[in-house]
Design an enzyme around this catalytic site. Structure first.
Site, PDB file in Angstrom:
ATOM      1  N   HIS A   1      -2.187  -1.305  -8.914  1.00  0.00           N
ATOM      2  CA  HIS A   1      -2.544  -2.105  -9.907  1.00  0.00           C
ATOM      3  C   HIS A   1      -2.636  -3.635  -9.610  1.00  0.00           C
ATOM      4  CE1 HIS A   1      -2.074   1.175 -12.802  1.00  0.00           C
ATOM      5  NE2 HIS A   1      -0.932   1.522 -12.011  1.00  0.00           N
TER       6      HIS A   1
ATOM      7  N   ASP B   1       3.896   1.060  -8.225  1.00  0.00           N
ATOM      8  CA  ASP B   1       3.628   2.546  -8.686  1.00  0.00           C
ATOM      9  C   ASP B   1       2.157   2.639  -8.574  1.00  0.00           C
ATOM     10  OD1 ASP B   1       3.022   0.387 -10.640  1.00  0.00           O
ATOM     11  OD2 ASP B   1       2.487   1.931 -12.296  1.00  0.00           O
ATOM     12  N   GLU B   2       1.764   3.988  -8.475  1.00  0.00           N
ATOM     13  CA  GLU B   2       0.232   4.663  -8.429  1.00  0.00           C
ATOM     14  C   GLU B   2      -0.513   3.555  -7.501  1.00  0.00           C
ATOM     15  OE1 GLU B   2       0.421   6.185 -13.135  1.00  0.00           O
ATOM     16  OE2 GLU B   2      -0.333   4.124 -12.640  1.00  0.00           O
ATOM     17  N   VAL B   3      -0.070   3.636  -6.149  1.00  0.00           N
ATOM     18  CA  VAL B   3      -0.946   3.251  -5.480  1.00  0.00           C
ATOM     19  C   VAL B   3      -1.942   4.132  -4.860  1.00  0.00           C
ATOM     20  CG1 VAL B   3      -0.919   1.931  -2.930  1.00  0.00           C
ATOM     21  CG2 VAL B   3       1.213   1.780  -4.456  1.00  0.00           C
TER      22      VAL B   3
ATOM     23  N   ASP C   1       7.733   6.365  -8.561  1.00  0.00           N
ATOM     24  CA  ASP C   1       6.850   7.414  -8.573  1.00  0.00           C
ATOM     25  C   ASP C   1       6.198   7.673  -7.298  1.00  0.00           C
ATOM     26  OD1 ASP C   1       3.865   6.039  -8.700  1.00  0.00           O
ATOM     27  OD2 ASP C   1       5.349   5.209  -9.976  1.00  0.00           O
TER      28      ASP C   1
END
Length: 474
Positions: A90, A146-148, A197
């Site tokens: 992000h 998060d969310e790499v 996550d």
């Protein structure tokens, strides 16, 4: 009573529709009154970066004085401030700039930075330093993580993994450790928080060997009413992390283009969290707190979803649920009264019931949004109605091949709809400008209203231009 002495953080996602400081002046006392103890501030491009980072700040970014005033407002209302700066995934607000494109893990995709590029940590360090300087009294700092979505795919990372005999997970750990060690060495009083996550599905030996247990406290996020987390997640995390945070949601978690909030959905999410926390509290030394997230975009490039004033009834309801650890008719009535609804606060605006009059900071935006919900339904019904598709379709109207017997009534309906959209556009411009900066007003109206107005204008003009004499006049 797992959250009795824990922080209750309200997440302000500033990467879209950041409120003016004047709105925060009236919001923060409300948050304090309703049991919030802190703020999780996700600055992104609203922070006043300087020097080599100056271009990261958007046109309406808060000034240095604004940040100082925000922090004073928080202190006056006993709200702990925790800055959140993304340091891996992000990272669009940085990587979208030409100057920093070389840091992308996947060329042309600005979502994640390359952890093997030495310049990545340099840029992150500069960002952290500037945010730390503006927040001299903070105790906590959230590094995202998060969310790499792009990890270990560039040639530099592949060579690094081959040389070090690393897995993709170990590459992730190495970068997070580097960020944490920079903070620990320069700001030893800071407790570091990160999202969970990228860790939640890892086996215990991998987690234990990550080295993160002594560096960070994890924040486990889950926004659904029914939990889908791995059943053994708490056992694994408790063996690596002594303290834990959790994150729920009060808006921005039911759809990337959802603009009205189903309050009951989020109440159910909080009730589930309370049940889970009650069962797992003995596994950890401390449950440090809960962050009630309020996402404004799903990522830097997504459109705006539910606006903060529109979701304030949801936020206050969720705070009440957390503090009283239940949801009752009494809580419902108390929130209704506080927001001055002339009738019970609707918990689900999609049921189509009439919305009672109300009066709270930003309530005009709330009412305009519900009106948009109703008007959009009428707009979609009209566009896809059998009559419109059969006797008012653009193909026939462009060829002046229409029947006035059907077209007259359809045109009258279209004009009413168009006038309603135009009037709502004006109302939104007024209500939004009080709370938000011009870019938010322009984007909100440009996404949710102007396309509908343009579409209806085209239809009405085509219908009025039919060569049928006065039979098409309205």
């Amino acid at each position: 009573m797992a959250l009795t002495n824990a922080h209750k953080l309200v997440h302000l996602d500033l990467k879209g529709a950041a409120p003016r400081i004047e709105y925060l002046q009236v919001l923060f006392p409300i948050l304090k009154k309703n049991g919030a103890t802190g703020l999780l501030l996700e600055y992104e491009d609203m922070f006043p970066y300087v020097g080599q980072l100056e271009e990261l700040s958007q046109r309406y970014a808060y000034s240095k004085d604004n940040i100082a005033e925000l922090l004073q407002l928080a202190e006056d209302n006993s709200l702990t401030v925790i800055p959140l700066i993304q340091t891996f995934g992000h990272f669009e607000f940085v990587l979208k700039h030409e100057k920093f494109k070389s840091l992308c893990e996947l060329e042309g995709y600005p979502s994640a930075l390359c952890p093997s590029n030495a310049d990545s940590l340099t840029v992150i360090s500069m960002i952290i330093d500037q945010v730390m300087t503006a927040h001299p009294a903070i105790q906590y700092f959230h590094i995202g993580g998060d969310e790499v979505y792009h990890l270990g795919v560039c040639e530099r990372c592949k060579r690094k993994m081959l040389m070090e005999n690393w897995t993709v997970q170990q590459l992730f750990f190495a970068h997070v450790r580097a960020v944490c060690l920079f903070i620990k060495e320069k700001y030893p009083h800071i407790t570091i928080i990160m999202w969970d996550d990228m860790l939640r599905f890892l086996e215990l030996p991998v987690l234990a060997e990550s080295g993160l247990g002594s560096l960070v406290e994890i924040m486990v996020w889950h926004y659904l009413p029914s939990f889908l987390l791995p059943p053994d997640i708490w056992d694994r995390f408790s063996k690596v992390f002594s303290n834990i945070w959790v994150a729920s949601a009060f808006k921005g978690a039911t759809g990337a283009c959802m603009y009205a909030t189903n309050i009951m959905y989020h109440v159910d999410n909080h009730l589930t969290w309370l049940s889970v926390l009650d069962h797992i509290k003995s596994k950890f030394e401390n449950i440090k707190g809960i962050a009630i997230t309020g996402w404004q975009r799903y990522d830097h490039y997504a459109i705006l979803c539910e606006l903060l004033p529109q979701a304030l009834p949801s936020l206050l309801t969720c705070l009440a649920v957390i503090n009283r650890e239940t949801f009752t008719s009494s809580i419902h009535s108390d929130v209704t009264q506080q927001l001055q609804f002339q009738g019970l606060l609707p918990l689900n605006p999609f049921e189509g019931k009439d919305i009672p009059a109300c009066e709270f900071p930003g309530s005009d935006i709330y009412k305009d949004t519900i009106e948009l919900l109703r008007l959009e339904a009428a707009y979609e019904d009209f566009l896809h109605s059998e009559g419109r598709l059969s006797w008012m379709n653009e193909y026939h109207m462009r060829r002046n091949f229409t029947n006035p017997m059907h077209l007259e009534a359809l045109l009258a309906q279209a004009v009413r709809l168009l006038n309603g959209l135009k009037l709502l556009h004006k109302k939104f411009e007024t209500s939004l400008n009080i709370v938000f900066f011009p870019d938010t007003v322009d984007e909100w109206c440009g996404v949710y209203l102007k396309p509908k107005i343009d579409k209806m204008t085209d239809i009405v003009e085509l219908a009025r231009n039919q060569d049928r004499g006065s039979s098409l006049e309205t």
